[in-house]
Design an enzyme around this catalytic site. Structure first.
Site, PDB file in Angstrom:
ATOM      1  N   ILE A  16      45.628 -88.884 -32.366  1.00  0.00           N
ATOM      2  CA  ILE A  16      46.643 -88.862 -31.292  1.00  0.00           C
ATOM      3  C   ILE A  16      46.769 -90.239 -30.646  1.00  0.00           C
ATOM      4  O   ILE A  16      45.760 -90.889 -30.352  1.00  0.00           O
ATOM      5  CB  ILE A  16      46.253 -87.870 -30.173  1.00  0.00           C
ATOM      6  CG1 ILE A  16      45.886 -86.504 -30.739  1.00  0.00           C
ATOM      7  CG2 ILE A  16      47.378 -87.725 -29.158  1.00  0.00           C
ATOM      8  CD1 ILE A  16      45.535 -85.474 -29.678  1.00  0.00           C
ATOM      9  N   THR A  17      48.006 -90.656 -30.408  1.00  0.00           N
ATOM     10  CA  THR A  17      48.221 -91.879 -29.622  1.00  0.00           C
ATOM     11  C   THR A  17      48.637 -91.472 -28.208  1.00  0.00           C
ATOM     12  O   THR A  17      49.254 -90.435 -28.002  1.00  0.00           O
ATOM     13  CB  THR A  17      49.328 -92.766 -30.241  1.00  0.00           C
ATOM     14  OG1 THR A  17      50.602 -92.100 -30.104  1.00  0.00           O
ATOM     15  CG2 THR A  17      49.074 -93.063 -31.701  1.00  0.00           C
ATOM     16  N   GLY A  18      48.263 -92.318 -27.249  1.00  0.00           N
ATOM     17  CA  GLY A  18      48.674 -92.073 -25.861  1.00  0.00           C
ATOM     18  C   GLY A  18      48.045 -90.830 -25.262  1.00  0.00           C
ATOM     19  O   GLY A  18      48.689 -90.120 -24.490  1.00  0.00           O
ATOM     20  N   ALA A  19      46.769 -90.602 -25.588  1.00  0.00           N
ATOM     21  CA  ALA A  19      46.091 -89.404 -25.061  1.00  0.00           C
ATOM     22  C   ALA A  19      45.432 -89.691 -23.715  1.00  0.00           C
ATOM     23  O   ALA A  19      44.715 -88.839 -23.195  1.00  0.00           O
ATOM     24  CB  ALA A  19      45.056 -88.912 -26.060  1.00  0.00           C
TER      25      ALA A  19
ATOM     26  N   GLY B  91      49.354 -88.229 -19.091  1.00  0.00           N
ATOM     27  CA  GLY B  91      50.541 -87.380 -19.260  1.00  0.00           C
ATOM     28  C   GLY B  91      50.475 -86.341 -20.369  1.00  0.00           C
ATOM     29  O   GLY B  91      49.493 -85.607 -20.521  1.00  0.00           O
TER      30      GLY B  91
ATOM     31  N   TYR C 193      65.373 -97.758 -23.911  1.00  0.00           N
ATOM     32  CA  TYR C 193      64.492 -96.592 -24.100  1.00  0.00           C
ATOM     33  C   TYR C 193      65.177 -95.562 -25.009  1.00  0.00           C
ATOM     34  O   TYR C 193      64.569 -95.041 -25.952  1.00  0.00           O
ATOM     35  CB  TYR C 193      64.140 -95.986 -22.739  1.00  0.00           C
ATOM     36  CG  TYR C 193      63.263 -94.763 -22.831  1.00  0.00           C
ATOM     37  CD1 TYR C 193      61.949 -94.845 -23.310  1.00  0.00           C
ATOM     38  CD2 TYR C 193      63.731 -93.500 -22.461  1.00  0.00           C
ATOM     39  CE1 TYR C 193      61.140 -93.720 -23.401  1.00  0.00           C
ATOM     40  CE2 TYR C 193      62.931 -92.370 -22.549  1.00  0.00           C
ATOM     41  CZ  TYR C 193      61.643 -92.487 -23.015  1.00  0.00           C
ATOM     42  OH  TYR C 193      60.843 -91.359 -23.117  1.00  0.00           O
TER      43      TYR C 193
END
Ligand SMILES: NC(=O)c1ccc[n+]([C@@H]2O[C@H](COP(=O)([O-])OP(=O)(O)OC[C@H]3O[C@@H](n4cnc5c(N)ncnc54)[C@H](OP(=O)(O)O)[C@@H]3O)[C@@H](O)[C@H]2O)c1
Length: 284
Positions: free
Chosen positions: A10-13, A16, A166
């Site tokens: 997982i990335t960005g765990a 959020g 974005y």
């Protein structure tokens, strides 16, 4: 799908939606590798997972604003010499001003698209070792803010607009998912993407200025929690209903058509070639 003992990267765990996703997947028995920009935050997430009875996650440093760091992190995962059952490309960034990465790329495009493109390509051999592997890309309904990729100004050199850059980076996630699904046809692996809903997280919190600080507070009552925001990611990682679905876009755990520019195969092809050339990474 029973994910007990399955290896999930997982990335960005560390915040959020990704943090919620990691916790929920660990509760269901998965063994996680967390690719983190901030290892201290990663260690705190890992401690919370273990305290709740989950397997201890492996932590790997990765700054997605640097392709060298992405390559090193992917290499570290490959060196674990174990198949990857699920890759959850979750990390993302929103900037209110133009920033350039060490590689000379506009940061939103680099972090949200180039980095997962290279990471996924490098991890493909480990994913292909796990029959029924899944790649899940967290895109966004923000692709609706734009009408195209803006190939004439990919790095926002002519002008920078927060929601346009974005939105394009999230459109890139959708086009990447389509192209990759097509390339992987006939192989025992799926790739899908999703919109998590409007979720109250730290997304954009690094930006300075009053508006950047006040806006999230004003919007908070209308936003869903991070756990609720993780639902479609968890669904795509675990549900038997989607074992044979690939190349699709989901919201609220249901397949949905992205806007027409998210179904533009010519643009997807052009983006693929552009991304390979920009990153210097060619898919096997
Ligand atoms: N929140 C929403 O309403 C919403 C709506 C649609 C789509 N999304 C998408 O959902 C995903 C998760 O967003 P979120 O709302 O949970 O945001 P968040 O709370 O800001 O979390 C973002 C995560 O990405 C990581 N990250 C950011 N830049 C990075 C970099 N350069 N290298 C490595 N990791 C990096 C952050 O690491 P740190 O902890 O080190 O900062 C953090 O773990 C994103 O792809 C976003 O585009 C969110």
């Amino acid at each position: 799908m029973n994910i007990t003992g399955k290896h999930i990267v997982i990335t960005g765990a560390t915040a959020g939606i990704g943090e919620s996703s990691a916790r929920i997947l660990a509760e269901q028995g998965a063994q996680l590798t967390l690719l983190c920009r901030n290892l201290d935050k990663g260690a705190a997430v890992a401690r919370a997972i273990v305290a709740a009875g989950g397997s201890e996650p492996t932590l790997v440093a990765m700054d997605m604003a640097s392709l060298a760091s992405v390559r090193e992190a992917a290499q570290a995962v490959l060196e674990q010499k174990r198949p990857v059952n699920i890759l959850l490309n979750n990390a993302g960034v929103v900037n209110t001003s133009r920033k350039i990465t060490v590689d000379g790329f506009e940061e939103t495009l680099a972090v949200n698209h180039f980095a997962p493109f290279v990471l996924t390509g490098m991890l493909l051999p480990a994913l292909l070792e796990a029959p029924g592997a899944r790649i899940v890309n967290v895109a966004s309904a923000a692709h609706e803010f734009v009408r195209d990729m803006g190939f004439d100004d990919m790095h926002a050199e002519q002008s920078f607009k927060t929601f346009r850059e974005y939105g394009r980076s999230k459109l890139a996630n959708i086009l990447f998912t389509r192209s990759l699904a097509e390339r992987l046809q006939g192989q025992p692996i799926t790739v899908n993407c999703l919109h998590p809903g409007a979720v109250s997280t730290s997304l954009g919190a690094q930006n300075k200025g009053l508006a950047a600080r006040i806006l999230p507070l004003l919007l908070k009552p209308f936003f869903r929690s991070a756990d609720k925001g993780a639902e479609t990611s968890i669904y795509l990682c675990t549900s038997d209903e989607v074992s044979d679905v690939s190349g699709a876009y989901f919201a609220n755990c249901k397949q949905k058509q992205p806007k027409p520019w998210g179904r533009d195969d010519a643009a997807a092809k052009r983006l693929w070639a552009y991304t390979e050339e920009s990153t210097g990474f060619t898919y096997p």
